[in-house]
Design an enzyme around this catalytic site. Structure first.
Site, short mmCIF file in Angstrom:
data_model
loop_
_atom_site.label_atom_id
_atom_site.label_comp_id
_atom_site.label_asym_id
_atom_site.label_seq_id
_atom_site.Cartn_x
_atom_site.Cartn_y
_atom_site.Cartn_z
N HIS A 132 0.85 -1.19 0.00
CA HIS A 132 0.00 0.00 0.00
C HIS A 132 0.88 1.23 0.00
O HIS A 132 1.92 1.27 0.66
CB HIS A 132 -0.90 0.01 1.25
N ARG B 67 -15.40 11.76 6.22
CA ARG B 67 -14.21 12.49 6.69
C ARG B 67 -13.83 13.56 5.69
O ARG B 67 -13.43 14.68 6.05
CB ARG B 67 -13.03 11.51 6.87
N ASP C 39 -15.10 1.58 5.72
CA ASP C 39 -14.05 2.55 5.37
C ASP C 39 -14.54 3.49 4.27
O ASP C 39 -14.33 4.70 4.33
CB ASP C 39 -12.78 1.83 4.92
N SER D 111 -8.24 3.31 8.48
CA SER D 111 -8.70 3.28 7.09
C SER D 111 -7.77 2.41 6.24
O SER D 111 -8.20 1.51 5.51
CB SER D 111 -8.74 4.72 6.56
N LYS E 191 -8.62 -2.06 5.23
CA LYS E 191 -8.68 -2.58 3.85
C LYS E 191 -7.67 -3.70 3.66
O LYS E 191 -7.93 -4.68 2.97
CB LYS E 191 -8.40 -1.44 2.84
N1 URA Z 1 -5.27 6.42 2.56
C1 URA Z 1 -6.33 5.70 3.01
O1 URA Z 1 -6.60 4.62 2.53
N2 URA Z 1 -7.07 6.22 4.00
C2 URA Z 1 -6.81 7.40 4.58
O2 URA Z 1 -7.51 7.80 5.48
C3 URA Z 1 -5.72 8.14 4.10
C4 URA Z 1 -4.95 7.62 3.10
#
Ligand code: URA
Length: 438
Positions: free
Chosen positions: A82, A168, A161, A183, A187
């Site tokens: 990620h 948000r 999320d 968040s 995932k």
């Molecule tokens: N990337 C994400 O997946 N979530 C966030 O809150 C910020 C960056």
């Protein structure tokens, strides 16, 4: 239990129990808790934060809020990657096939571009025929066969999320560290890997500008890893400068193919090797950092990473023979060069204006759902530390719509480059590597 009492509790700086956090997440996904109450709760978290136990719980409640990928049928170490998002950053396109060439299983779910950063899914869609949506069975079959597949995040995975992030974004609560941590990691947990490497970008082109804060985010993610039995590595990397030379979808695919074919000299290749080496260490495929880096580099040099990319593209319906014929990628009809107004060394290339120009040429979107011109973007012909003479090209614009390539855009791009007499001292790309295991 009442949402109102939990909002008050967080507002007053107290911590929530696991049941209370579960109640909020489940209630919000089930639409029993309205947006205005969740928004108030998020703002309370923004100001009063969460302790690590609460953050771990929030992450797991969010990960459990929908379907999960079941990778149990895959043999070997299942890995994921990620990035918090950068400019000129096509590392996933290199990391996924490279890790597969090193014997890992990469079942990667990715997103689209929004704001100034690009998205892996848009980049892949620039490959004629490439399918980013498929059912879970096909996805797993491809990972089993090739060791690598990338598809678009589904609505069913960690739906909490998606809903919470949307809120948000509209309530000025994106920047809260426990909310960012949960968040990202919810995932990842919903995808069920054994290990994940996080590329945490730091700098003016990143979501997080300060090194300290990036470190805090990384440590929060490692904690989630420890609590959930997932091996997490975090690499803090520089985003004061675009990573690669290409910015824009098809252009970035082309650059990633060059790296996969063994062009290992640039920063993009170096970062991809570092990220894969972390996964190899997590998988126990190498005992030392240098050994892991060597293994990854060898798979770029011997053509096996390029072969995995080719196989992945073919599995997913994309143009055959792309590695040998990258000209099959879409190309913009018009090109224009931006020239240096004086000679010297490039001291800096500021990533935000670069991204702004690429997006204005058609490479990005300002609203979710907007179309993208896959062939548009720009190439940086000079990067930090390189010499340029007055009148030489420092960048090349690619566009289809001449009205987009305005003088104003050219000025913005020129302004992104600072040119100085002295050769600048080299800057680090990798600041720090952190691991959840020893
Ligand atoms: N990337 C994400 O997946 N979530 C966030 O809150 C910020 C960056």
């Amino acid at each position: 239990m009442q949402a109102l009492d939990l909002i008050k509790k967080k507002r007053d700086g107290r911590s929530l129990t696991a049941e209370e956090i579960d109640f909020l997440v489940e209630g919000y996904v089930a639409e029993e808790i309205p947006d205005y109450q969740m928004a108030a709760f998020l703002m309370a978290v923004f100001f009063n934060s969460m302790n690590s136990r609460e953050t771990v719980q929030l992450t797991s409640s969010m990960a459990d809020s929908g379907e999960k990928l079941d990778l149990s049928g895959l043999e070997g170490f299942k890995a994921d990657k990620h990035s918090t998002g950068g400019v000129g950053d096509s590392t996933s396109l290199v990391v996924v096939p490279l890790a597969a060439a090193c014997g890992l299983k990469m079942a990667k779910l990715s997103g689209r571009a929004l704001g100034h950063t690009g998205g892996t899914i848009d980049k892949l869609e620039s490959i004629p025929g490439f399918r980013v949506a498929m059912d879970g069975e096909d996805f797993l079959r491809f990972v089993k066969r090739t060791g690598a597949a990338i598809m678009e995040h589904t609505r069913e995975l960690a739906p909490a999320d998606r809903k919470i992030y949307h809120l948000r974004d509209r309530t000025a609560t994106v920047e809260s560290l426990p909310l960012i941590t949960s968040s990202i990691m919810s995932k990842k947990l919903a995808c069920g890997p054994d290990g994940v490497v996080l590329d945490v970008k730091v700098g003016s082109g990143a979501f997080i500008k300060e090194r300290e804060r990036a470190g805090e985010l990384a440590r929060g993610c490692l904690q989630i890893g420890r609590a959930s039995g997932l091996r997490v590595s975090a690499v803090l990397t520089d985003m004061d400068h675009p990573l690669g030379r290409a910015v824009g979808n098809a252009l970035e695919v082309r650059e990633a193919i060059e790296v996969l074919k063994g062009e290992t000299r640039g920063e993009l290749a170096h970062l991809a090797v570092v990220l894969v080496s972390e996964l190899l260490l997590a998988a126990g495929k190498a005992g030392r950092k240098s050994e892991a880096m060597e293994l990854a580099r060898a798979r770029l040099k011997d053509g096996s990473a390029a072969a995995k990319f080719e196989e992945m593209v073919e599995n997913q319906g994309g143009e055959c023979g792309l590695v040998d014929n990258p000209d099959r990628l879409p190309r913009a009809e018009c090109r224009a060069e931006v020239l240096a107004e004086k000679g010297g060394y490039i001291g800096a290339v500021s990533p935000l204006p670069v991204a702004q120009v690429a997006n204005a040429l058609g490479a990005g979107r300002s609203e979710k759902g907007e179309g993208i011109d896959h062939s548009a973007g720009l190439e940086l012909l000079r990067k930090r530390g390189e010499r340029v003479e007055k009148g030489e090209a420092i960048a090349r614009l690619h566009f289809n719509d001449e009205k987009r390539a305005t003088d104003e855009l050219e000025d913005i791009l020129k302004g992104a480059f600072s040119i100085q007499e002295e050769k600048p001292s080299p800057k680090k790309l990798i600041f720090e590597r952190l691991r959840s295991w020893s």
